[in-house]
Write an enzyme that holds these catalytic residues in place. Structure first.
Site, short mmCIF file in Angstrom:
data_model
loop_
_atom_site.label_atom_id
_atom_site.label_comp_id
_atom_site.label_asym_id
_atom_site.label_seq_id
_atom_site.Cartn_x
_atom_site.Cartn_y
_atom_site.Cartn_z
N ILE A 14 0.86 -1.19 0.00
CA ILE A 14 0.00 0.00 0.00
C ILE A 14 0.89 1.23 0.00
CG2 ILE A 14 -1.78 1.30 1.25
CD1 ILE A 14 -2.60 -1.29 2.62
N THR A 15 0.80 2.07 -1.03
CA THR A 15 1.58 3.30 -0.98
C THR A 15 0.85 4.27 -0.05
OG1 THR A 15 0.51 4.30 -2.92
CG2 THR A 15 2.50 2.96 -3.30
N GLY A 16 1.64 4.94 0.80
CA GLY A 16 1.06 5.94 1.69
C GLY A 16 0.24 5.34 2.81
N GLY A 20 -4.38 8.50 6.95
CA GLY A 20 -5.57 8.59 6.10
C GLY A 20 -6.12 7.25 5.63
N TYR A 170 -5.43 18.66 -10.04
CA TYR A 170 -5.92 17.48 -9.31
C TYR A 170 -6.90 16.69 -10.17
CZ TYR A 170 -7.84 14.59 -5.58
OH TYR A 170 -8.25 13.50 -4.81
N1 LIG Z 1 -9.64 12.34 1.58
C1 LIG Z 1 -10.53 12.50 0.62
O1 LIG Z 1 -11.62 13.08 0.80
C2 LIG Z 1 -10.27 11.92 -0.74
C3 LIG Z 1 -11.29 12.02 -1.71
C4 LIG Z 1 -11.07 11.50 -2.97
C5 LIG Z 1 -9.87 10.87 -3.25
N2 LIG Z 1 -8.88 10.79 -2.31
C6 LIG Z 1 -7.62 10.13 -2.66
O2 LIG Z 1 -7.30 9.18 -1.65
C7 LIG Z 1 -5.89 8.97 -1.62
C8 LIG Z 1 -5.40 8.99 -0.20
O3 LIG Z 1 -5.64 10.28 0.33
P1 LIG Z 1 -5.83 10.59 1.89
O4 LIG Z 1 -7.06 11.40 1.98
O5 LIG Z 1 -5.70 9.36 2.69
O6 LIG Z 1 -4.58 11.57 2.08
P2 LIG Z 1 -3.56 11.83 3.28
O7 LIG Z 1 -4.23 11.67 4.61
O8 LIG Z 1 -2.94 13.15 2.96
O9 LIG Z 1 -2.50 10.65 3.12
C9 LIG Z 1 -1.59 10.70 2.12
C10 LIG Z 1 -0.54 9.59 2.26
O10 LIG Z 1 0.34 9.77 1.16
C11 LIG Z 1 1.66 9.86 1.65
N3 LIG Z 1 2.38 10.84 0.81
C12 LIG Z 1 2.07 12.12 0.58
N4 LIG Z 1 2.98 12.69 -0.25
C13 LIG Z 1 3.88 11.70 -0.53
C14 LIG Z 1 5.04 11.65 -1.33
N5 LIG Z 1 5.51 12.71 -1.99
N6 LIG Z 1 5.71 10.48 -1.41
C15 LIG Z 1 5.28 9.39 -0.74
N7 LIG Z 1 4.17 9.39 0.03
C16 LIG Z 1 3.49 10.52 0.13
C17 LIG Z 1 1.59 10.29 3.08
O11 LIG Z 1 2.68 9.71 3.75
P3 LIG Z 1 3.83 10.54 4.54
O12 LIG Z 1 3.29 11.91 4.82
O13 LIG Z 1 4.07 9.73 5.77
O14 LIG Z 1 4.99 10.52 3.59
C18 LIG Z 1 0.27 9.64 3.52
O15 LIG Z 1 0.51 8.32 3.98
C19 LIG Z 1 -5.29 10.05 -2.53
O16 LIG Z 1 -4.95 9.46 -3.77
C20 LIG Z 1 -6.42 11.05 -2.72
O17 LIG Z 1 -6.35 11.72 -3.96
C21 LIG Z 1 -9.06 11.30 -1.06
#
Ligand SMILES: NC(=O)c1ccc[n+]([C@@H]2O[C@H](COP(=O)([O-])OP(=O)(O)OC[C@H]3O[C@@H](n4cnc5c(N)ncnc54)[C@H](OP(=O)(O)O)[C@@H]3O)[C@@H](O)[C@H]2O)c1
Length: 291
Positions: A14-16, A20, A170
Site C-alpha cells: 500500500i503506498t502511503g 488517512g 488534481y
Molecule cells: N480524503 C478524501 O476526501 C479523498 C477524496 C477522494 C480521493 N482521495 C484520494 O485518496 C488517496 C489517499 O488520500 P488521503 O485522503 O488518505 O490523504 P492523506 O491523509 O494526505 O494521506 C496521504 C498519504 O500519502 C503519503 N504521501 C504524501 N505525499 C507523498 C510523497 N511525496 N511520497 C510518498 N508518500 C506521500 C503520506 O505519507 P507521509 O506523509 O508519511 O509521507 C500519507 O501516507 C489520494 O490518492 C487522494 O487523492 C481522497
C-alpha cells in the site's frame, strides 16, 4: 469494517499507509491476515504507523518502505526494495495522492500533482508488473477521486506551465488514474492480474493539508465534520483488494463498492493509449514494455 474473508498468505503493498485512507486500508487488510507493506517519506513516522497497524490489526506482519514518490529515482529504488523483499505480490494498492493549491516542481522538474498522483503509480506499477503477473491471480487497485469526472487531460500543457490551478491539476491527475487503469486492464487481459480504480468518498484525512488554498482552512475544518472516517473511506479500496466478489473484475471504476461510469474521456482508447505513451516517455520506460 466487517471482515468476512481471509487474506492469509497474501502480500499487499500500500503506498502511503502512514495516514488517512491508506493506513485504514492497511489495518483492515492486516486484520484479514495479509502481510502488508506500507510506504511513507519519513522513516520514524512510517515505523510508528507500522507499529500501530500491527497493534490494531493483531498482525505483526507489517513492513515499512521509505520513499518520496514524487521522485522517480526513489520510485525505482522502492520497486527494487519491494522486489527484493517480496517473492510474491498479490495486491498493489496505489493510494498516495494529494492536492496542492500552488504549483510545485519535483526533483525531476515535473509538476508535482501530475508527477505524484499519476506518474508515480504508473512507474511503480510498471516496475512491479512482472512480479504481480508471476503471482497471479493478483490485483492492482488505484485510488482516484470523484474529481476525475471534472478532469481534462491537457496534452498541450500537462505540467500546468501556462496557468496553474490546483483544482484543474488534481482533476486531471485523477482522470489520469482512471485512464491508466483502463489501458492497463487492456494490456493485462488474460494475465490473471486485474486493474481497478475507485473514488473513496469525501474522507476526513490530512488530504490537501500541505498546501491549502488561502481561506479554505476553516471551511475544510467544518466540511470534515460531514466527511467519512478513514475506515469508511477505505471500504472500497479494501473491497477491491480483497473481496472474492471483486475477483476477476477489471477495467472498472468503483465508488461505494459499486461499479460506476467514469468521465466520458476515459472510455476513449486513443486517448488512454496516448496518455500511456506520454507517461512512458516522462518516466523513461519503453511504451510497449512491460506488457
Ligand atoms: N480524503 C478524501 O476526501 C479523498 C477524496 C477522494 C480521493 N482521495 C484520494 O485518496 C488517496 C489517499 O488520500 P488521503 O485522503 O488518505 O490523504 P492523506 O491523509 O494526505 O494521506 C496521504 C498519504 O500519502 C503519503 N504521501 C504524501 N505525499 C507523498 C510523497 N511525496 N511520497 C510518498 N508518500 C506521500 C503520506 O505519507 P507521509 O506523509 O508519511 O509521507 C500519507 O501516507 C489520494 O490518492 C487522494 O487523492 C481522497
Amino acid at each position: 469494517m466487517t471482515v468476512t474473508h481471509s487474506m492469509t498468505g497474501k502480500t499487499v503493498l500500500i503506498t502511503g499507509g502512514t495516514g488517512g485512507i491508506g493506513r485504514a486500508a492497511a489495518i483492515a487488510l492486516a486484520s484479514m491476515g495479509a502481510r502488508v507493506g506500507i510506504t511513507g517519506r519519513d522513516r520514524p513516522r512510517a515505523e510508528r504507523a507500522a507499529a500501530a497497524i500491527a497493534r490494531e490489526s493483531g498482525n505483526p506482519a507489517v513492513d515499512v518502505f521509505v520513499a518520496d514518490l514524487s521522485s522517480q529515482t526513489e520510485v525505482r529504488r522502492l520497486a527494487d526494495e519491494v522486489l527484493a523483499a517480496y517473492p510474491r505480490l498479490d495486491v498493489l494498492l496505489n493510494n498516495v495522492g494529494g492536492f496542492w493549491a500552488h504549483r510545485h516542481v519535483t526533483a525531476d522538474g515535473l509538476e508535482h500533482t501530475f508527477a505524484l498522483n499519476h506518474l508515480a503509480p504508473f512507474l511503480l506499477t510498471s516496475l512491479l508488473l512482472d512480479r504481480l503477473v508471476a503471482s497471479a491471480p493478483a490485483r492492482i487497485v488505484t485510488v482516484s477521486s470523484g474529481a476525475q469526472s471534472m478532469g481534462k487531460i491537457d496534452f498541450d500543457d500537462l505540467m500546468g506551465e501556462g496557468k496553474y490551478s490546483g483544482q484543474r491539476a488534481y482533476n486531471q491527475s485523477k482522470l489520469a488514474n482512471v485512464m491508466f487503469t483502463y489501458e492497463l486492464a487492456r494490456r493485462l487481459e488474460g494475465s490473471g492480474v486485474t486493474a481497478t480504480v475507485l473514488h473513496p468518498g469525501m474522507t476526513s484525512t490530512a488530504f490537501g493539508a500541505e498546501d491549502t488554498a488561502r481561506g479554505w482552512g476553516p471551511i475544510i475544518a467544518v466540511m470534515r465534520l460531514f466527511m467519512k472516517s478513514p475506515e469508511r473511506g477505505a471500504e472500497t479500496p479494501v473491497y477491491l483488494a480483497s473481496s472474492p466478489d471483486a475477483a476477476g473484475v477489471t477495467g472498472r471504476y468503483f465508488a461505494d463498492r459499486k461499479a460506476r461510469t467514469s468521465n466520458r474521456a476515459s472510455y476513449d482508447p486513443a486517448a488512454t493509449a496516448r496518455l500511456w505513451q506520454v507517461s512512458a516517455d516522462l518516466v523513461g520506460l519503453p511504451v510497449d514494455a512491460p506488457h
